[in-house]
Motif scaffolding. Structure first.
Motif, PDB file in Angstrom:
ATOM      1  N   VAL A 183       0.937  -1.366   0.079  1.00 46.80           N
ATOM      2  CA  VAL A 183      -0.023   0.125   0.008  1.00 46.80           C
ATOM      3  C   VAL A 183       0.799   1.189  -0.038  1.00 46.80           C
ATOM      4  O   VAL A 183       0.420   2.003  -0.554  1.00 46.80           O
ATOM      5  N   VAL A 184       2.125   1.101   0.634  1.00 47.81           N
ATOM      6  CA  VAL A 184       2.867   2.348   0.603  1.00 47.81           C
ATOM      7  C   VAL A 184       3.558   2.524  -0.872  1.00 47.81           C
ATOM      8  O   VAL A 184       3.603   3.641  -1.338  1.00 47.81           O
ATOM      9  N   ALA A 185       3.504   1.699  -1.521  1.00 48.86           N
ATOM     10  CA  ALA A 185       4.281   1.580  -2.720  1.00 48.86           C
ATOM     11  C   ALA A 185       3.170   2.055  -3.717  1.00 48.86           C
ATOM     12  O   ALA A 185       3.494   2.987  -4.435  1.00 48.86           O
ATOM     13  N   TYR A 186       1.921   1.639  -3.495  1.00 52.36           N
ATOM     14  CA  TYR A 186       0.820   2.360  -4.462  1.00 52.36           C
ATOM     15  C   TYR A 186       0.458   3.887  -4.185  1.00 52.36           C
ATOM     16  O   TYR A 186       0.384   4.569  -5.096  1.00 52.36           O
ATOM     17  N   ALA A 187       0.697   4.100  -2.857  1.00 58.64           N
ATOM     18  CA  ALA A 187       0.461   5.551  -2.574  1.00 58.64           C
ATOM     19  C   ALA A 187       1.411   6.371  -2.935  1.00 58.64           C
ATOM     20  O   ALA A 187       1.416   7.543  -3.664  1.00 58.64           O
ATOM     21  N   ARG A 188       2.731   5.990  -2.932  1.00 61.51           N
ATOM     22  CA  ARG A 188       3.696   6.745  -3.749  1.00 61.51           C
ATOM     23  C   ARG A 188       3.507   6.893  -5.107  1.00 61.51           C
ATOM     24  O   ARG A 188       3.826   7.885  -5.837  1.00 61.51           O
ATOM     25  N   ASP A 189       3.512   5.617  -5.777  1.00 57.15           N
ATOM     26  CA  ASP A 189       3.184   5.486  -7.423  1.00 57.15           C
ATOM     27  C   ASP A 189       2.052   6.701  -7.867  1.00 57.15           C
ATOM     28  O   ASP A 189       2.186   7.101  -8.872  1.00 57.15           O
ATOM     29  N   HIS A 190       1.222   6.944  -6.908  1.00 59.09           N
ATOM     30  CA  HIS A 190       0.086   7.621  -7.374  1.00 59.09           C
ATOM     31  C   HIS A 190       0.036   9.123  -6.845  1.00 59.09           C
ATOM     32  O   HIS A 190      -0.854   9.949  -6.694  1.00 59.09           O
ATOM     33  N   GLY A 191       1.000   9.277  -6.264  1.00 65.13           N
ATOM     34  CA  GLY A 191       1.299  10.966  -5.878  1.00 65.13           C
ATOM     35  C   GLY A 191       0.570  11.340  -4.305  1.00 65.13           C
ATOM     36  O   GLY A 191       0.271  12.361  -4.487  1.00 65.13           O
ATOM     37  N   ALA A 192       0.289  10.237  -3.647  1.00 63.49           N
ATOM     38  CA  ALA A 192      -0.474  10.693  -2.524  1.00 63.49           C
ATOM     39  C   ALA A 192       0.684  11.259  -1.394  1.00 63.49           C
ATOM     40  O   ALA A 192       1.840  11.299  -1.540  1.00 63.49           O
ATOM     41  N   LEU A 213       5.797  10.317   2.515  1.00 61.82           N
ATOM     42  CA  LEU A 213       4.190  10.397   2.886  1.00 61.82           C
ATOM     43  C   LEU A 213       4.172  10.680   4.295  1.00 61.82           C
ATOM     44  O   LEU A 213       4.746   9.769   5.338  1.00 61.82           O
ATOM     45  N   ALA A 214       3.020  11.620   4.571  1.00 69.51           N
ATOM     46  CA  ALA A 214       2.807  11.591   6.066  1.00 69.51           C
ATOM     47  C   ALA A 214       1.913  10.534   6.245  1.00 69.51           C
ATOM     48  O   ALA A 214       1.091  10.141   5.712  1.00 69.51           O
ATOM     49  N   VAL A 215       2.073  10.070   7.620  1.00 67.83           N
ATOM     50  CA  VAL A 215       1.191   9.097   8.125  1.00 67.83           C
ATOM     51  C   VAL A 215       0.192   9.285   9.283  1.00 67.83           C
ATOM     52  O   VAL A 215       0.841   9.800  10.276  1.00 67.83           O
ATOM     53  N   VAL A 216      -1.051   8.980   9.139  1.00 66.78           N
ATOM     54  CA  VAL A 216      -2.027   8.928  10.381  1.00 66.78           C
ATOM     55  C   VAL A 216      -2.054   7.392  10.784  1.00 66.78           C
ATOM     56  O   VAL A 216      -2.563   6.604   9.907  1.00 66.78           O
ATOM     57  N   LEU A 217      -2.042   7.250  12.091  1.00 68.14           N
ATOM     58  CA  LEU A 217      -2.199   5.967  12.607  1.00 68.14           C
ATOM     59  C   LEU A 217      -3.537   6.149  13.231  1.00 68.14           C
ATOM     60  O   LEU A 217      -3.868   6.896  14.098  1.00 68.14           O
ATOM     61  N   VAL A 218      -4.464   5.106  12.953  1.00 72.10           N
ATOM     62  CA  VAL A 218      -6.025   5.207  13.328  1.00 72.10           C
ATOM     63  C   VAL A 218      -5.944   3.935  14.319  1.00 72.10           C
ATOM     64  O   VAL A 218      -6.030   2.742  13.983  1.00 72.10           O
ATOM     65  N   ALA A 219      -6.440   4.151  15.645  1.00 76.10           N
ATOM     66  CA  ALA A 219      -6.778   3.204  16.853  1.00 76.10           C
ATOM     67  C   ALA A 219      -8.196   2.475  16.427  1.00 76.10           C
ATOM     68  O   ALA A 219      -8.981   3.302  15.845  1.00 76.10           O
ATOM     69  N   SER A 220      -8.357   1.386  17.199  1.00 75.49           N
ATOM     70  CA  SER A 220      -9.428   0.697  16.817  1.00 75.49           C
ATOM     71  C   SER A 220     -10.945   1.471  17.433  1.00 75.49           C
ATOM     72  O   SER A 220     -12.022   1.174  16.900  1.00 75.49           O
ATOM     73  N   ASP A 221     -10.565   2.612  18.221  1.00 73.27           N
ATOM     74  CA  ASP A 221     -11.757   3.369  18.759  1.00 73.27           C
ATOM     75  C   ASP A 221     -11.619   4.618  17.928  1.00 73.27           C
ATOM     76  O   ASP A 221     -12.561   5.462  18.468  1.00 73.27           O
ATOM     77  N   GLY A 222     -11.024   4.769  17.051  1.00 75.99           N
ATOM     78  CA  GLY A 222     -11.159   5.759  16.012  1.00 75.99           C
ATOM     79  C   GLY A 222     -10.327   7.135  16.263  1.00 75.99           C
ATOM     80  O   GLY A 222      -9.991   8.042  15.766  1.00 75.99           O
ATOM     81  N   ALA A 223      -9.333   6.705  17.598  1.00 69.80           N
ATOM     82  CA  ALA A 223      -8.494   7.960  17.964  1.00 69.80           C
ATOM     83  C   ALA A 223      -7.262   7.942  16.853  1.00 69.80           C
ATOM     84  O   ALA A 223      -6.840   6.897  16.126  1.00 69.80           O
ATOM     85  N   THR A 224      -6.877   9.274  16.423  1.00 68.96           N
ATOM     86  CA  THR A 224      -5.950   9.136  15.264  1.00 68.96           C
ATOM     87  C   THR A 224      -4.492   9.782  15.956  1.00 68.96           C
ATOM     88  O   THR A 224      -4.744  10.804  16.911  1.00 68.96           O
ATOM     89  N   GLU A 225      -3.615   9.412  15.136  1.00 72.03           N
ATOM     90  CA  GLU A 225      -2.307  10.036  15.756  1.00 72.03           C
ATOM     91  C   GLU A 225      -1.541  10.270  14.515  1.00 72.03           C
ATOM     92  O   GLU A 225      -1.009   9.337  13.712  1.00 72.03           O
ATOM     93  N   LEU A 226      -0.875  11.537  14.368  1.00 74.72           N
ATOM     94  CA  LEU A 226       0.011  11.852  13.056  1.00 74.72           C
ATOM     95  C   LEU A 226       1.457  11.154  13.558  1.00 74.72           C
ATOM     96  O   LEU A 226       1.994  11.499  14.617  1.00 74.72           O
ATOM     97  N   ALA A 227       1.773  10.224  12.832  1.00 72.84           N
ATOM     98  CA  ALA A 227       3.126   9.521  13.080  1.00 72.84           C
ATOM     99  C   ALA A 227       4.221  10.630  13.255  1.00 72.84           C
ATOM    100  O   ALA A 227       4.354  11.461  12.393  1.00 72.84           O
ATOM    101  N   ALA A 228       5.112  10.175  14.022  1.00 69.34           N
ATOM    102  CA  ALA A 228       6.625  11.177  14.181  1.00 69.34           C
ATOM    103  C   ALA A 228       7.218  11.098  12.530  1.00 69.34           C
ATOM    104  O   ALA A 228       7.783  11.964  12.487  1.00 69.34           O
ATOM    105  N   GLY A 229       7.344   9.908  12.173  1.00 66.81           N
ATOM    106  CA  GLY A 229       8.182   9.893  10.983  1.00 66.81           C
ATOM    107  C   GLY A 229       7.497   9.758   9.711  1.00 66.81           C
ATOM    108  O   GLY A 229       6.061   9.614   9.851  1.00 66.81           O
ATOM    109  N   ARG A 230       7.992   9.663   8.613  1.00 66.06           N
ATOM    110  CA  ARG A 230       7.286   9.729   7.276  1.00 66.06           C
ATOM    111  C   ARG A 230       7.930   8.585   6.503  1.00 66.06           C
ATOM    112  O   ARG A 230       8.985   8.015   6.729  1.00 66.06           O
ATOM    113  N   LEU A 231       7.082   7.890   5.539  1.00 65.93           N
ATOM    114  CA  LEU A 231       7.238   6.831   4.885  1.00 65.93           C
ATOM    115  C   LEU A 231       7.996   7.182   3.440  1.00 65.93           C
ATOM    116  O   LEU A 231       7.594   8.092   2.872  1.00 65.93           O
TER     117      LEU A 231
END
Length: 210
Positions: free
Chosen positions: A146-155, A192-210
């Motif tokens: 999915v990371v490769a797909y996102a990069r290939d499509h300019g996400a 890529l900026a990354v948002v991690l989504v917890a099972s309860d819907g809480a979101t966290e912007l990741a410290a690093g990028r992919l």
């Protein structure tokens, strides 16, 4: 006109085109009470790692919310379509006419034609919520695909479940690894900026990028 008064062309009228969303305002996350990050608010294309069942609906819901607020194009990436036995898309053995029926990404109607009705319903629901939503079918397992797909499509943004099956990646993104790994992740500002989504819907912007 009084001396020093600005001419009319110095104060352009604000024009809002029909059907466009209002500008994104600085907002506070309802989960963390922290200001929303520019990488999220300014996202124009995001890819979300989702499933055909309900397991990753929290990731889909987070992507839909961001897309609705920012006007970003959203691609729901179906991890469950990956198979060791068959390609979810018409392959090189299919007729040229069959392959030409489908774009990249896929609309909900195209997903129905491919026999992916449950996943198509998720894309259609996001569209009904006012999001420019599309779908894609994974042909390979794992988040690397999915990371490769996102990069290939300019996400510029990718949404992943916080409880990743690859804990090493999750820990690196959260900035909880040794110092040199964290620094390396944070230096990759063009990734890529990354948002991690917890099972309860809480979101966290990741410290690093992919």
């Amino acid at each position: 006109m009084e001396a020093g008064a600005p001419e009319w062309h110095d104060r352009p009228a604000r024009v809002t085109m029909p059907g466009t969303l209002p500008p994104i305002q600085a907002e506070v996350s309802p989960v963390t009470d922290q200001p929303a990050d520019d990488a999220v608010a300014s996202a124009r294309l995001l890819v979300a790692y989702v499933s055909e069942d309900e397991e990753l609906d929290h990731v889909r819901d987070a992507a839909t919310g961001i897309g609705r607020r920012s006007g970003a194009k959203v691609i729901l990436y179906d991890r469950d379509s990956a198979s060791a036995f068959s390609d979810p898309m018409p392959n090189q053995w299919a007729s040229q006419a069959e392959g030409a029926q489908f774009g990249d990404p896929l609309s909900d109607q195209e997903l129905v034609k491919l026999g992916r009705e449950p996943f198509a319903a998720k894309v259609a629901a996001a569209r009904e919520a006012g999001v420019d939503a599309w779908g894609w079918l994974a042909s390979d397992h794992g988040t690397d695909a999915v990371v490769a797909y996102a990069r290939d499509h300019g996400a510029d943004l990718i949404l992943l479940p916080a409880d990743l099956e690859e804990p090493g990646l999750a820990e690196r993104l959260k900035g909880e690894t040794v110092d040199n790994a964290v620094e390396e992740a944070n230096e990759a500002a063009a990734g890529l900026a990354v948002v991690l989504v917890a099972s309860d819907g809480a979101t966290e912007l990741a410290a690093g990028r992919l």
